[in-house]
Design an enzyme around this catalytic site. Structure first.
Site, PDB file in Angstrom:
ATOM      1  N   ASP A 192      80.711  45.534  53.611  1.00  0.00           N
ATOM      2  CA  ASP A 192      80.768  46.577  55.032  1.00  0.00           C
ATOM      3  C   ASP A 192      80.486  45.260  55.946  1.00  0.00           C
ATOM      4  OD1 ASP A 192      80.924  48.015  57.652  1.00  0.00           O
ATOM      5  OD2 ASP A 192      79.034  48.835  57.899  1.00  0.00           O
ATOM      6  N   GLU A 204      97.535  77.377  47.011  1.00  0.00           N
ATOM      7  CA  GLU A 204      96.119  77.799  47.676  1.00  0.00           C
ATOM      8  C   GLU A 204      96.214  77.659  49.127  1.00  0.00           C
ATOM      9  OE1 GLU A 204      92.279  79.230  44.866  1.00  0.00           O
ATOM     10  OE2 GLU A 204      92.954  77.586  45.215  1.00  0.00           O
ATOM     11  N   ASP A 224      90.859  61.678  44.880  1.00  0.00           N
ATOM     12  CA  ASP A 224      90.108  61.275  43.410  1.00  0.00           C
ATOM     13  C   ASP A 224      91.560  62.128  42.345  1.00  0.00           C
ATOM     14  OD1 ASP A 224      90.149  63.909  43.421  1.00  0.00           O
ATOM     15  OD2 ASP A 224      88.108  64.514  43.145  1.00  0.00           O
TER      16      ASP A 224
END
EC number: 2.7.11.1
Length: 545
Positions: A187, A388, A415
């Site tokens: 950052d 789902e 992930d």
């Protein structure tokens, strides 16, 4: 910052229908970006041992907490005085009640671990001690009271390429020190470099390791973090390593030399596309007057291919950095100082807007998304599989076809485990509902529109930008008004305000969770419209899915 104390009133003579924000309805509007995505806000349990290695004594035994210096999403920074030595320090007190998710807690633990691990360095803020009690985690660190990097440059009457080279060397040394100790900052931006004091020879210090991570050679990371203007293309592609810090440092150096970011657009997605294209402008002033050596370094630091980009060590070995004291001492001109001043002041205005937005992020509004997650999670195992998701989207009336649902699943499943956890699910909902948090923009707009005219006028802008540094000068106010006021009527309407906020805003200042989910949604958009694949064709790289 206080509560909104002005309401927007209709003005049939002046206001335009498209520019007038409607009064928000807090009961109906969905806001998935606030606080706790995984558990109900009440009752709030007391967290224990957020920082296991913190001091077991009370912070008040050693330090006196004084006036407030700043305020962030998770807590407040105070002036802090050592009872024995009377040394003035800063204490960041992080409210444990606001650490609502496992990610929040891990962020704090990692920040403390990294600051404790890094060796003492003259250009990195030092963590002195950490304490923990039932309510807060307290981080005691060096006090930096000399102001932000750009503010100091603007305050000086004489700004040269040589001065920019000296700052560039300091930034490169910080990156080199971090990387040699296995830390990626992630950052780097001008606001994260502060001067220790107000003296002319004050050292510049890197701060805020809240997004930093430990890494080993060869490690690759996928989480999209950082601030839009300074983000490397491989971050957007979710496959990156420490080279992202070199890119961010290159962006800072570009701004130091010409006063504007190299990659700019009116929307977050536009900024991302500019980054992916990687076209640098070395034609407009003052670039023709800047040395070829400086331009060479910037080009090599902003190479879109991370395998060809300079390392931090190579940056320090570059002739422009090695000969920083011999760089041209000719002033870069008032245009650069003026641009830096405007850039800094615009960031300050956006920070104030973000503060207002942060104060209105409501936990209760998350319940709608929680219920949707529960509805789709048929077997109640806390995760959503592709079948789902497909069935659930049909239940809620989505018209998406199977290819689009598959793409959503691939991109949101960060992930790569084959299902969506709650955080990944939120990113899908943001994308599907195209939630740009208009409700919060309206609240913020009303806060600054003190007289309820449905416009932010020059006096209201002046009041918004006035702070401990005093009144902003008239030229900067005019520059900001000129940039934001696209219809040139001398005031900022709601549409212009929203456009400003959607260009390169660091949403982490309002909410880390919101920032993370916006970037996931941005990644979905870039994948969907083929922008990432276009970048692959240009660089010969591929995007992991």
């Amino acid at each position: 910052m206080g509560n909104c104390n002005a309401c927007v009133r209709p003005d049939s003579k002046e206001s335009k229908p498209s520019s007038k924000p409607k009064k928000p309805n807090r009961d109906r509007k969905l806001n998935p970006f606030a606080g706790d995505f995984t558990r109900s806000p009440a009752p709030i349990r007391v967290l224990k041992d957020v920082i296991p290695m913190s001091n077991q004594t009370q912070i008040s035994d050693k330090y006196i907490l004084g006036r407030e210096l700043g305020r962030g999403e998770f807590g407040i920074t105070y002036l802090c005085t050592d009872r024995e030595t009377h040394e003035a320090l800063a204490c960041k007190s992080i409210s444990k009640r606001k650490l609502r998710t496992a990610v929040d807690i891990e962020d704090v633990r990692r920040e403390v671990a990294i600051m404790s691990t890094l060796p003492e360095h003259p250009n990195v803020v030092k963590l002195k001690a950490s304490y923990e009690d039932n309510e807060n985690v307290h981080l005691v660190m060096e006090l930096c009271e000399g102001g932000e990097l750009f503010d100091r440059i603007v305050a000086r009457g004489h700004y040269t390429e040589r001065a920019a080279a000296a700052v560039a060397r300091t930034i490169a040394e910080v990156v080199m020190m971090c990387h040699s100790n296995g830390v990626m900052h992630r950052d780097l931006k001008p606001e994260n470099f502060l001067f220790a004091n107000k003296k002319e020879n004050s050292p510049l210090k890197a701060i805020d390791f809240g997004l930093s991570v430990f890494f080993k050679p060869g490690d690759k990371f996928t989480e999209i973090v950082g601030s839009p203007y300074y983000m490397a293309p491989e971050v957007l592609k979710r496959d990156y390593g420490p080279g992202v810090d070199v890119w961010s440092a290159g962006v800072i150096i570009y701004i130091l030399l010409c006063g504007v970011p190299p990659f700019w657009a009116e929307t977050e997605q536009g900024v991302a596309l500019a980054i992916l294209r990687g076209v640098l402008d070395f034609k407009r002033d003052p670039w023709p007057q800047i040395s070829e050596s400086a331009k060479s370094l910037v080009k090599q630091m902003l190479d879109p291919d991370p395998t060809k980009r300079l390392t931090a060590q190579q940056v320090l070995a570059h002739p422009w950095i090695q000969n920083a004291k011999k760089a041209p001492n000719v002033p870069l001109g008032d245009i650069v100082r003026s641009r830096l001043k405007q850039f800094s002041m615009m960031n300050r205005f956006k920070k104030k807007v973000l503060r207002v937005i942060a104060e209105h992020l409501s936990i209760q509004e998350v319940e709608v998304i929680k219920n949707m997650f529960s509805l789709m999670d048929d077997d109640k195992d806390g995760k959503i599989t592709y079948p789902e998701l497909k069935a659930g989207l049909q239940k809620v009336g989505s018209q998406l076809g199977e290819p689009e649902i598959k793409m959503l699943m691939e991109v949101a499943d960060v992930d790569g485990n084959g299902f969506l956890d709650y955080g990944e699910f939120v990113a899908v909902i943001i994308h599907l509902q195209k939630i740009e948090n208009d409700e919060l923009f309206k609240l913020a707009f009303m806060f600054f529109d003190k007289d309820g005219s449905t416009y932010i006028e020059l006096d209201e802008l002046r009041e918004a930008l006035a702070d401990e540094l005093g009144e902003p000068d008239a030229s900067v106010l005019s520059d900001i008004m000129r940039e934001v006021d696209t219809d040139k009527d001398g005031r900022i309407n709601y549409d212009e305000f929203v456009t400003m906020m959607k260009a390169g805003t660091d949403w982490r200042k309002a909410s880390r969770q919101y920032s993370r989910e916006r970037f996931k949604s941005l990644s979905i958009n870039l994948m969907k419209d083929g922008s990432l694949h276009l970048h692959d064709a240009l660089t010969g790289q591929t995007v992991p899915v």
